[in-house]
Design an enzyme around this catalytic site. Structure first.
Site, mmCIF file in Angstrom:
data_model
loop_
_atom_site.group_PDB
_atom_site.id
_atom_site.type_symbol
_atom_site.label_atom_id
_atom_site.label_comp_id
_atom_site.label_asym_id
_atom_site.label_seq_id
_atom_site.Cartn_x
_atom_site.Cartn_y
_atom_site.Cartn_z
ATOM 1 N N ASP A 177 29.892 32.612 33.919
ATOM 2 C CA ASP A 177 29.322 33.725 33.157
ATOM 3 C C ASP A 177 28.986 33.250 31.754
ATOM 4 O O ASP A 177 29.826 32.640 31.084
ATOM 5 C CB ASP A 177 30.347 34.862 33.017
ATOM 6 C CG ASP A 177 30.392 35.760 34.242
ATOM 7 O OD1 ASP A 177 29.728 35.439 35.250
ATOM 8 O OD2 ASP A 177 31.091 36.794 34.183
ATOM 9 N N LYS B 118 23.113 40.082 37.123
ATOM 10 C CA LYS B 118 23.746 41.186 37.862
ATOM 11 C C LYS B 118 22.919 42.463 37.821
ATOM 12 O O LYS B 118 22.269 42.757 36.820
ATOM 13 C CB LYS B 118 25.107 41.506 37.232
ATOM 14 C CG LYS B 118 26.180 40.437 37.433
ATOM 15 C CD LYS B 118 27.484 40.910 36.818
ATOM 16 C CE LYS B 118 28.523 39.808 36.709
ATOM 17 N NZ LYS B 118 29.045 39.371 38.007
ATOM 18 N N GLY C 166 37.589 40.253 34.852
ATOM 19 C CA GLY C 166 37.916 40.520 33.461
ATOM 20 C C GLY C 166 39.393 40.691 33.198
ATOM 21 O O GLY C 166 39.782 41.177 32.144
ATOM 22 N N ARG D 180 42.518 36.152 51.367
ATOM 23 C CA ARG D 180 43.440 36.124 52.515
ATOM 24 C C ARG D 180 43.089 37.219 53.523
ATOM 25 O O ARG D 180 43.111 36.995 54.738
ATOM 26 C CB ARG D 180 44.888 36.324 52.046
ATOM 27 C CG ARG D 180 45.517 35.079 51.454
ATOM 28 C CD ARG D 180 47.032 35.231 51.398
ATOM 29 N NE ARG D 180 47.670 34.099 50.726
ATOM 30 C CZ ARG D 180 47.914 32.936 51.320
ATOM 31 N NH1 ARG D 180 47.592 32.736 52.579
ATOM 32 N NH2 ARG D 180 48.505 31.964 50.643
ATOM 33 N N GLY E 70 38.967 36.899 38.257
ATOM 34 C CA GLY E 70 40.300 36.615 37.743
ATOM 35 C C GLY E 70 40.664 35.152 37.666
ATOM 36 O O GLY E 70 41.789 34.818 37.301
ATOM 37 N N GLY F 241 34.255 34.067 35.400
ATOM 38 C CA GLY F 241 33.655 35.048 34.499
ATOM 39 C C GLY F 241 34.168 34.879 33.094
ATOM 40 O O GLY F 241 33.768 33.973 32.359
ATOM 41 N N SER F 242 35.106 35.742 32.726
ATOM 42 C CA SER F 242 35.614 35.743 31.355
ATOM 43 C C SER F 242 36.492 34.524 31.075
ATOM 44 O O SER F 242 36.728 34.189 29.919
ATOM 45 C CB SER F 242 36.432 37.015 31.131
ATOM 46 O OG SER F 242 35.810 38.110 31.776
#
Lengths: 305, 217
Positions: free
Chosen positions: A35, A92, A164, A176, A225, A246-247
């Site tokens: 990102d 996005k 995030g 899983r 995450g 991402g973050s």
């Protein structure tokens, strides 16, 4: 020979769509998609070895913090990033917002993420992705969500995770659950497959294909995450074929170093010695969120199922 | 006699598609991520993917030099898309490092972004008529600057070139099973070492351990 077919025949896709859209996603395998919010970050990502960037105005951690309606990014900002790098640029759209998707296609964005990170535009329908020439990636929490998105035309699937948060627990749960869902189809007879297809709300041919081949018919990536090289390796060892971050990179103390480390961790996901080496002295990771502190409404993964 | 072993550069990209496609021709393959994994290979594949990512990892792994030595050994090499970019003499858009073994100039993403990707007919005297190639954000060969055979063209542009035993394609034969370009490469490998077996090394998803040099199927 059927199992050696690199691009599987999938009910609902033409051969041309399959090769061009899925073939694009195949090129990203073993890589990291990062990102970025401006051309400078995009260049840092490219230099670190990202195989693609996701252009957006705010990373998920900030979307979470700021609240309000999160929409597709300003075309100017996306165009700036397209100019800054030579690797693929993704962007996005809100779930169900086919007009935002039409606009991204008109801008020749390389791949469209119909994402739960933005505020959904349609609570009933996702974008019908088949008429688009641009490949779509969509999030999932389990096999049913994955197959519904593939049936709508997604050329790549990623776990939703909980974007995030810097907390990988939901991405692990989703990967899983997805892999167990695939394994649970093994050996089912026609009657059971039909029942399963009915339950998952997708055509039986799609379920039968997954039962026989024991994998999704499109690339299966991870997102949501991932904050450390070890997180990235964890997702790869659980079955992901590439990783979105991402973050986790640009909310950390030393983004360039962390970006390089995660790229190497994905290539050598099964070599703990390399993981040790790249994890040394990375500086502050992004501050994570314990998911117990999030209310149901704050959980992005509940969007678009 | 052991069957020939094809090393497939596996830093990033569609290396698994190449392994599947070569297995269809009965060839053994090995994923290459470290200099040690180059030992004992009889042929090499440089797959599609992102050339910037591969270049960065080649440098970090200390693999750029050792891979260059293997490329100079005159073994059969198949390079597709990003792999072709790595072999080119000159790379533009942007200018970047390469091995310079194929006397061609390539422009990265020379046919445009993903929107312009697709499967196109090839004009060729050596491939069966009707052969197509899938171009994905493909490099465009804008000049052939030295001794190098052009084996196929797309709308007049060279898209498949060969110099000695280096075979380079702008497109992705690995995305189609039994593609004539893969067949040509398999022929080069087989001619080198005689008959071939049919084994592919692979990783077992979820186990956390690589399974290499182990046959399946």
């Amino acid at each position: 020979m059927a199992n050696h077919h690199p691009i599987p025949q999938v009910p609902g896709f033409t051969a041309e769509e399959l090769v061009s859209k899925i073939g694009f996603c195949e090129q990203l395998k073993g890589g990291v998609i990062m990102d970025v919010v401006d051309p400078e970050q995009a260049q840092i990502a490219e230099e670190a070895g990202a195989c693609a960037v996701m252009a957006l105005e705010r990373v998920p951690a900030d979307i979470r913090k700021d609240g309000g309606v999160a929409r597709a990014s300003d075309p100017d900002m996306i165009a700036g990033i397209q100019k800054a790098v030579s690797i693929p640029v993704m962007a996005k759209v809100r779930i169900g917002h086919f007009v935002e998707a039409q606009m991204l296609e008109a801008m020749e964005v390389d791949c469209i993420d119909e994402s739960e990170v933005l505020t959904p535009a349609d609570e009933e329908f996702h974008v019908d992705k088949r008429p688009f020439k641009t490949p779509f990636v969509c999030g999932c929490r389990d096999l049913g969500e994955a197959l519904r998105r593939i049936h709508e035309g997604a050329a790549m699937i990623r776990t939703k995770g909980e974007a995030g948060t810097g907390n990988v627990v939901e991405a692990v749960r989703h990967m899983r659950t997805l892999m167990n869902g695939i394994r649970s189809l093994r050996g089912l007879d026609g009657t059971m497959l039909a029942k399963k297809a009915n339950e998952l709300r997708v055509p039986v041919e799609l379920v039968a294909w997954v039962a026989e081949n024991q994998k999704l018919p499109v690339p299966n990536f991870s997102a949501g995450g991932v904050a450390t090289p070890a997180d990235a390796s964890l997702m790869m060892q659980l079955g992901a074929e590439a990783v979105f971050v991402g973050s986790g990179i640009f909310k950390s103390g030393d983004p360039a170093k962390r970006a390089r480390a995660i790229v190497r961790a994905v290539t050598h996901y099964d070599d703990p010695k390399v993981l040790v080496e790249v994890s040394k002295g990375l500086g502050e990771p992004m501050v994570g969120i314990n998911l117990d502190t999030l209310s149901e409404e704050e959980r992005l993964a509940r969007r678009g199922i | 006699m052991t069957s020939p072993l094809v090393g497939v550069l596996a830093l990033q990209g569609d290396f698994a598609d190449h392994q599947r496609s070569l297995a269809g021709f009965g060839l053994r393959t090995r994923q290459v991520r470290t200099p040690a994994e180059l030992d004992g290979i009889d042929a090499l594949v440089l797959p599609g993917g992102e050339s910037t990512t591969m270049l960065r990892l080649l440098a970090v792994e200390g693999l750029f030099g050792p891979l260059g030595e293997v490329l100079h050994r005159d073994i059969p090499v198949l390079a597709t898309c990003a792999g072709l970019i790595l072999l080119a003499d000159r790379v533009e858009n942007p200018v970047q490092r390469s091995y310079g073994l194929l006397p061609i100039t390539v422009v990265r993403n020379g046919y445009g972004r993903q929107y312009h990707s697709g499967t196109f007919p090839l004009e060729s005297d050596v491939l069966p008529s009707g052969t197509t190639g899938t171009f994905i954000r493909a490099p465009r060969i804008t000049a052939v600057t030295g001794d190098c055979e052009v084996l196929a063209r797309r709308d007049g542009d060279p898209v498949l070139v060969q110099k000695g035993r280096l075979l380079g394609a702008c497109f992705h034969p690995e995305l189609a099973p039994g593609h004539p370009v893969t067949a040509r490469f398999a022929g080069m490998v087989g001619a080198d070492r005689g008959t071939v077996g049919g084994r592919t090394e692979s990783r077992v998803a979820g186990s956390g351990f690589a399974v290499r040099d182990v046959p399946f199927g």
